[in-house]
Design an enzyme around this catalytic site. Structure first.
Site, mmCIF file in Angstrom:
data_model
loop_
_atom_site.group_PDB
_atom_site.id
_atom_site.type_symbol
_atom_site.label_atom_id
_atom_site.label_comp_id
_atom_site.label_asym_id
_atom_site.label_seq_id
_atom_site.Cartn_x
_atom_site.Cartn_y
_atom_site.Cartn_z
ATOM 1 N N CYS A 1 0.838 -1.196 0.000
ATOM 2 C CA CYS A 1 0.000 0.000 0.000
ATOM 3 C C CYS A 1 0.884 1.261 0.000
ATOM 4 O O CYS A 1 1.514 1.573 -0.990
ATOM 5 C CB CYS A 1 -1.007 -0.043 1.147
ATOM 6 S SG CYS A 1 -2.394 1.093 0.928
ATOM 7 N N HIS B 1 -3.202 -4.940 1.389
ATOM 8 C CA HIS B 1 -2.635 -5.220 2.714
ATOM 9 C C HIS B 1 -2.605 -6.727 2.962
ATOM 10 O O HIS B 1 -3.549 -7.276 3.541
ATOM 11 C CB HIS B 1 -3.473 -4.532 3.801
ATOM 12 C CG HIS B 1 -3.376 -3.048 3.783
ATOM 13 N ND1 HIS B 1 -2.421 -2.364 4.505
ATOM 14 C CD2 HIS B 1 -4.093 -2.114 3.127
ATOM 15 C CE1 HIS B 1 -2.570 -1.070 4.302
ATOM 16 N NE2 HIS B 1 -3.573 -0.889 3.464
ATOM 17 N N GLU C 1 -1.041 -8.397 5.126
ATOM 18 C CA GLU C 1 -0.929 -8.721 6.550
ATOM 19 C C GLU C 1 -2.288 -8.841 7.229
ATOM 20 O O GLU C 1 -2.380 -9.365 8.343
ATOM 21 C CB GLU C 1 -0.070 -7.667 7.266
ATOM 22 C CG GLU C 1 -0.736 -6.338 7.524
ATOM 23 C CD GLU C 1 -0.824 -5.384 6.345
ATOM 24 O OE1 GLU C 1 -1.238 -4.225 6.546
ATOM 25 O OE2 GLU C 1 -0.484 -5.781 5.207
#
Length: 190
Positions: A78, A172, A174
């Site tokens: 990002c 993202h 994660e």
């Protein structure tokens, strides 16, 4: 192998947990001496101009530029992708771009946080199961250079790119709980 996560702003803790889950020695990076101690680095999401200013304030701009130029593997997610880009539309004039990934990107192009969304991505390097990608105020890659390999697209737009040892994604990874992208980044040849 030691994998650092820039821990100045953004979801560094989630990246550190994902890295530990795939067996990497994960380290938070806030200072030049910590950067010098890692083999590869993740630049997480957050607010790209704020991260840029924090890099400057913590004396990390020059050491990070040198490590990237020296071939350190780096993954920008990002806002981290924006830091690696050649140029960024809608950024501030003083916003840092390391120019390590030959792309042009536009900040927050998918809209405000209220328009966040998830989408399945086919990433051949990750196998047949789609990767769930979470887009939150994400940038859009508007141009890729000739040496940039596009690993995944969404609605025809690149969302996961690689140029040599420099990786960038507009989402993202994660947040999804799917560790395959972190594992692939860690398994890349040193």
């Amino acid at each position: 192998m030691k994998v650092g996560v820039l821990a100045l702003q953004g979801a560094a803790g989630l990246h550190l947990a994902a890295l530990a889950s795939v067996g990497a020695a994960a380290l938070a990076v806030r200072r030049p001496d910590e950067l010098a101690d890692v083999d590869r680095l993740i630049l997480p999401g957050g607010e790209s101009t704020t991260i840029s200013m924090l890099l400057e304030a913590n004396g990390l701009v020059q050491p990070l530029a040198e490590r990237i130029a020296g071939g350190m593997a780096v993954l920008g997610t990002c806002a981290g992708l924006l830091l690696l880009a050649t140029d960024v539309a809608d950024g501030r004039d003083d916003q840092r771009c390391f120019g390590a990934l030959d792309i042009s990107a536009r900040r927050n192009a998918y809209g405000p946080q209220s328009e966040s969304f998830e989408a399945p991505l086919q990433v051949a390097a990750l196998g047949p199961a789609p990767l769930t990608a979470i887009f939150i105020r994400s940038p859009v890659v508007e141009r890729t250079g000739p040496d940039v390999e596009v690993l995944a697209r969404l609605d025809g737009r690149p969302v996961l790119c690689r140029q040599g040892r420099v990786w960038g994604c507009t989402f993202h990874p994660e947040l999804s709980g799917d560790l395959r992208l972190h594992r692939l980044f860690c398994e890349e040849a040193p």
